[in-house]
Design a protein around this motif. Sequence first.
Motif, PDB file in Angstrom:
ATOM      1  N   TYR A 247       0.838  -1.195   0.000  1.00 52.90           N
ATOM      2  CA  TYR A 247       0.000   0.000   0.000  1.00 52.90           C
ATOM      3  C   TYR A 247       0.872   1.244   0.000  1.00 52.90           C
ATOM      4  O   TYR A 247       2.086   1.167   0.193  1.00 52.90           O
ATOM      5  CB  TYR A 247      -0.957  -0.037   1.202  1.00 52.90           C
ATOM      6  CG  TYR A 247      -1.721  -1.335   1.266  1.00 52.90           C
ATOM      7  CD1 TYR A 247      -2.832  -1.552   0.454  1.00 52.90           C
ATOM      8  CD2 TYR A 247      -1.298  -2.383   2.083  1.00 52.90           C
ATOM      9  CE1 TYR A 247      -3.511  -2.757   0.472  1.00 52.90           C
ATOM     10  CE2 TYR A 247      -1.973  -3.594   2.107  1.00 52.90           C
ATOM     11  CZ  TYR A 247      -3.076  -3.774   1.302  1.00 52.90           C
ATOM     12  OH  TYR A 247      -3.744  -4.967   1.305  1.00 52.90           O
ATOM     13  N   ASP A 248       0.215   2.392  -0.195  1.00 50.42           N
ATOM     14  CA  ASP A 248       0.954   3.641  -0.282  1.00 50.42           C
ATOM     15  C   ASP A 248       1.778   3.883   0.974  1.00 50.42           C
ATOM     16  O   ASP A 248       1.395   3.482   2.068  1.00 50.42           O
ATOM     17  CB  ASP A 248      -0.034   4.804  -0.456  1.00 50.42           C
ATOM     18  CG  ASP A 248      -0.793   4.683  -1.753  1.00 50.42           C
ATOM     19  OD1 ASP A 248      -0.143   4.554  -2.794  1.00 50.42           O
ATOM     20  OD2 ASP A 248      -2.039   4.704  -1.712  1.00 50.42           O
ATOM     21  N   GLY A 249       2.881   4.568   0.799  1.00 44.86           N
ATOM     22  CA  GLY A 249       3.700   4.941   1.954  1.00 44.86           C
ATOM     23  C   GLY A 249       4.490   3.765   2.491  1.00 44.86           C
ATOM     24  O   GLY A 249       4.744   3.698   3.693  1.00 44.86           O
ATOM     25  N   ASN A 250       4.890   2.827   1.627  1.00 44.81           N
ATOM     26  CA  ASN A 250       5.676   1.664   2.058  1.00 44.81           C
ATOM     27  C   ASN A 250       5.012   0.916   3.206  1.00 44.81           C
ATOM     28  O   ASN A 250       5.639   0.583   4.208  1.00 44.81           O
ATOM     29  CB  ASN A 250       7.102   2.082   2.441  1.00 44.81           C
ATOM     30  CG  ASN A 250       7.982   2.255   1.196  1.00 44.81           C
ATOM     31  OD1 ASN A 250       7.575   1.881   0.093  1.00 44.81           O
ATOM     32  ND2 ASN A 250       9.150   2.813   1.373  1.00 44.81           N
ATOM     33  N   VAL A 251       3.729   0.684   3.058  1.00 45.27           N
ATOM     34  CA  VAL A 251       2.982  -0.098   4.040  1.00 45.27           C
ATOM     35  C   VAL A 251       2.708  -1.476   3.440  1.00 45.27           C
ATOM     36  O   VAL A 251       2.308  -1.585   2.283  1.00 45.27           O
ATOM     37  CB  VAL A 251       1.652   0.593   4.407  1.00 45.27           C
ATOM     38  CG1 VAL A 251       0.825  -0.284   5.329  1.00 45.27           C
ATOM     39  CG2 VAL A 251       1.934   1.939   5.052  1.00 45.27           C
ATOM     40  N   ILE A 273      -0.260  -4.751   9.884  1.00 44.04           N
ATOM     41  CA  ILE A 273      -0.038  -3.600   9.019  1.00 44.04           C
ATOM     42  C   ILE A 273       1.361  -3.098   9.351  1.00 44.04           C
ATOM     43  O   ILE A 273       1.588  -2.551  10.429  1.00 44.04           O
ATOM     44  CB  ILE A 273      -1.110  -2.527   9.263  1.00 44.04           C
ATOM     45  CG1 ILE A 273      -2.492  -3.112   8.946  1.00 44.04           C
ATOM     46  CG2 ILE A 273      -0.844  -1.290   8.407  1.00 44.04           C
ATOM     47  CD1 ILE A 273      -3.633  -2.340   9.568  1.00 44.04           C
ATOM     48  N   ARG A 275       4.428  -0.738   8.745  1.00 50.24           N
ATOM     49  CA  ARG A 275       4.881   0.522   8.148  1.00 50.24           C
ATOM     50  C   ARG A 275       6.403   0.521   8.126  1.00 50.24           C
ATOM     51  O   ARG A 275       7.024   0.447   9.179  1.00 50.24           O
ATOM     52  CB  ARG A 275       4.349   1.700   8.956  1.00 50.24           C
ATOM     53  CG  ARG A 275       2.857   1.838   8.854  1.00 50.24           C
ATOM     54  CD  ARG A 275       2.309   2.761   9.917  1.00 50.24           C
ATOM     55  NE  ARG A 275       0.874   2.875   9.801  1.00 50.24           N
ATOM     56  CZ  ARG A 275       0.008   1.983  10.258  1.00 50.24           C
ATOM     57  NH1 ARG A 275       0.447   0.907  10.878  1.00 50.24           N
ATOM     58  NH2 ARG A 275      -1.282   2.164  10.089  1.00 50.24           N
ATOM     59  N   ALA A 276       6.931   0.559   6.928  1.00 50.93           N
ATOM     60  CA  ALA A 276       8.376   0.432   6.787  1.00 50.93           C
ATOM     61  C   ALA A 276       8.958   1.701   6.205  1.00 50.93           C
ATOM     62  O   ALA A 276       8.310   2.393   5.420  1.00 50.93           O
ATOM     63  CB  ALA A 276       8.699  -0.760   5.884  1.00 50.93           C
ATOM     64  N   ASP A 718     -19.882  16.591  12.119  1.00 54.93           N
ATOM     65  CA  ASP A 718     -19.769  17.373  10.884  1.00 54.93           C
ATOM     66  C   ASP A 718     -19.857  18.875  11.159  1.00 54.93           C
ATOM     67  O   ASP A 718     -19.134  19.672  10.554  1.00 54.93           O
ATOM     68  CB  ASP A 718     -20.877  16.989   9.897  1.00 54.93           C
ATOM     69  CG  ASP A 718     -20.706  15.580   9.362  1.00 54.93           C
ATOM     70  OD1 ASP A 718     -19.607  15.025   9.544  1.00 54.93           O
ATOM     71  OD2 ASP A 718     -21.658  15.044   8.774  1.00 54.93           O
ATOM     72  N   SER A 721     -16.620  20.160  12.838  1.00 51.29           N
ATOM     73  CA  SER A 721     -15.543  20.204  11.863  1.00 51.29           C
ATOM     74  C   SER A 721     -15.729  21.358  10.880  1.00 51.29           C
ATOM     75  O   SER A 721     -14.775  22.020  10.481  1.00 51.29           O
ATOM     76  CB  SER A 721     -15.507  18.860  11.127  1.00 51.29           C
ATOM     77  OG  SER A 721     -14.456  18.829  10.227  1.00 51.29           O
TER      78      SER A 721
END
Lengths: 980, 103
Positions: A247-251, A273, A275-276, A718, A721
């Motif tokens: 997945y995105d971000g070296n996951v 999961i 994260r590298a 909502d 925010s």
Amino acid sequence: MSSNSKRLAEGGRIDRGRPLEFSFDGSKLTGFQGDTLASALLANGVSLVGRSFKYHRPRGIFSAGAEEPNALVTLGTGGRREPNLPATMLELADGMGAESQNRWPSLAFDVQSLNSLFAPFLSAGFYYKTFMGPTRRAWMFYEHFIRKAAGLGKAAIEPDPDRYEVRHAFADVAIVGGGPAGLSAARAAANAGARVALIEQDFEFGGQILSERPGSEAAAWLQAVEAELEGFGDVSLMARTTAVGLYDGNVLGLVERRDDAQAVGQARQAFTILRAGAIVFAGGAIERPLVFSNNDRPGVMLASAVRTYVNRFAVLPGRKAVVATTNDGAWRTAFDLAAAGAQVTLADLRATLAPALQAEASRLGIAVHAGTHIADLRGGRAVMAARLAGAGGETEVDCDLVCVSGGWSPTVHLTSQLGVKPVYREDIDGFVPGPFAAGQFGAGSVVGGFTTAEAIETGHRAGIGAASYCGKTKPVPAALELQSAKLPAAAFRNIPAARGKAFVDIQMDVTAGDIALAHREGYESVEHLKRYTTLGMGTDQGKTSNFPALSAMAALRGATIPETGTTTFRPPYTPVAIGALAGRAIGRHFKPIRRTPMHDWHIANGADMLEVGLWMRPYFYRGAGRDVNEAYVAEMRFVREAAGLMDISTLGKIDVQGPDAATLLDRVYANGFAKLPVGRARYGVMLRDDGIVFDDGTTTRLGEQRFFMTTSTAKAADVTSRLEFLLDTAWRDLRVAVSSVTDEWAAMSVAGPRSRQVLAAAFPALDLSNEALPHMGVIEGEFDGRALRIIRLSYSGERAYEVYVGASAGEAAWGRLVEVGEPFGLRPYGVEALGALRVEKGHVAGPEIDGRTTLDDLGLGRMVGKRSGFVGDVLRRRPALGEPNRQRLVGLKCLEAGKRLSGGAILFKQGQTRQGHGRGRITSVTYSPTLGAYVGLALLAGDVAMGEEVVAVHRMKNEAVRAHVVSPVFLDPEGERLHG
Amino acid sequence: MLRIDCPCCGPRDHDEFRYGGDASVTRPAHDDSDFEAWYRYVFVRKNPAGAHREHWQHVLGCRQWLIVERDTRNHAIASVALARKPPTKQPPTNKSPARKPSR
Ligand SMILES: [Zn+2]
């Protein structure tokens, strides 16, 4: 079959001191610690392990890894039943019970193999051609039989009793693949000072080195590197773990299997999961099969797999072997088979062969045929003979084992998942990963370095590169070299097209003929080819079939392989149990539960609770009636005739403070707030930027610079925010702070003609007279040492007060009100009665504020008057929003005794054909005890006038009910009860 | 999975954040009655294949609204800044913020 009849007397990496009992289709068998289910079955002489997907042809074990197309088994029973597991990936455990799949009535005698006789009907596109278009009705009839005949294992229906985990992990360098490349990368990265995670799907590290002969130099290398890695504190060696998604971000998404989980009390599978900082892809390569007639017979295996079974598991799958190859690699299988005592014939497609290989073959007594391939196989449930075809004609060779090798395909699956297309490399006749993103590296076979020496060298460099990317640059000792591994590079070629039933995708029963048919019919794109023939759509996702299919299509089109392209790679790399992804987020833990401070009281006092978003709210109280319909009407009566108590803690509550607080509110509400006096509350409506109604609520001015805003339960997050967005991005000059205080306050509504008396008894220190606390007024005080606010507001139309108290005193305040209210007839009421009370009063809520309605649609336009400069003001004037025939809020009164209106019913004018969207729809309904009839709110086209009759049609309930169009305010239009 | 380096909280997973839309469009002043300006602000988007300035709120953290520059083709994040404290080189609010050309 005698026990372990095919086990070699010595050798292998199995522990012969630890025998394990297991069963296959009920037969008791024995294997050893270190076996896979596949190796143990082969050792026991089990050659037939399954029936094929479409034709029910007999099938045997084909590979020794995750690419296995045939040997799929079901493990476990009841809720633990798990189908379609490759026997090659299952670590043998004591007591393991496996069953074969897709056979009836038994594996050996399968009546449905008659399907083969009907094979012409099951060719590519059969389903589409036969059952779509004019003959589509036939599908309805045949589907049941086809689904029974074609398929894999059966999923469990019972709940899964086992535990699964989802966890998060971090590493500087993640390395996918624990073969020579991955081990070498891990050693380099760890020496450079990086925190390393080494991921290996097998239960042992080593990859292809595990298939080398025991006692070899390679085995010693493996031992040395493993020992070195174990000495590092922050290298985590993750065996039995498959990297299934990138997945995105070296996951990376990792799945760890524990087939003995029950025994050791751990989660059966864990999803990690990871994260590298950087990733090294070292997942190796998958050997390609060869395509020839009857190439699916039990006894046909990948050449490298046979070498694995001989050397790692000490199993000799056959005594008379034919090795068919297009490259040098498979010669090692021939050598090791011969050394283990098998009689070996080698057919190499190439006319010119390396003299060194020929000399070794001759020394081992191997008969070598150059320029030769297998044309056909003889045998049913086991292979019996191979027909070899070469320059000198055809010969038949008796055999019980056929080892095939069509070269190697790098495992580009993971690296391609983010949309980076793999790139064809002519020199290896295969695809390698496309350009790596920042922080990604490749090593070994993945990037075309097929020899062990290349794997070690590229792994070493990738490990240093990845560590350095993460800022870890300690000096790294030279790579541990492995001299013996330098084999000459393999040459690759496509085999000539075969005749007869030659399988390309063995799992999905797709033949070379199917691909030719697809091509003839115009399905040339590989994506179309895949869908038309179902090629690569099995549980193995075409790991062995992808490249042969591409080359076949390229040949048919007269195109090159890169012109033909590859299909899209998506996660997961191997099948993942849904349970592993869910982890513990199942049942009650599926999502968080929000409870109000009075939750326990509701439960203790017979409330039937309702999920409203994440909140639990009282739906109705069982003391008021046998079911919800009886109870809510009774609860409405308490409110209209005496007093009711409602938990409204779920309302969004926002504290607004600052010199420009009034300016902020004046801009975000469509109606004005600047002139709201201190100590007074006002109902307000907010619009979205596009002019559609966003939310409503009341806001109370507590001081010159301080307001207390409430929102609907659903929109609380909502609205907060949105206010923060406007202040942070657009109106940075406004000096206002907003903060959510929803959880800080318990809130309850006391409503009904006797509500003032109840409050006066509960809070005797406060002056609750009409003068001190008029309608839309507020007073502040204390309860139990906590802040107390009482705002006189009504949602039900009765005299009513909203009581806010510090959350920790909520239950005590509620208890006080219940206790002192009893003599006045006060009773609690739930969400259903609350909704019914507001419908009687014509107040809009979520069903009407549905993201499509405007102020004018809801009859709120007059609140705004001539104001401008508020959010949504300009775009609410869009011409389409002012069309005279737009649906607007009306009331409906049921005209038929004994019938009821239903929410969601479609409204038709009398005489109008009851088709399509009608003139509008019912949004909210209730029985009105006051009117003695069902009433509802509806959004109805402007051309249906007040007083007209409509028909409310609810097709799913098979209802059609006549109703009058009336004002949405059914009760007390003058609002006199507010002061009663 | 994106990781957004929040100026207040450090690198955090994107599931702690709420996406808030295109940050390259300029919101008209609250009392601007120009229909075209509001129409462009609410409905007209460039949808670039490349660098994209967008709003994210760290809802499960500091609750600050951020301006994130993300490459829509590969999710690479080039910069993260607080929306409340725009870089000093930003032009005043009544003009369109500087936007890098698509790479
Ligand atoms: Zn933050």
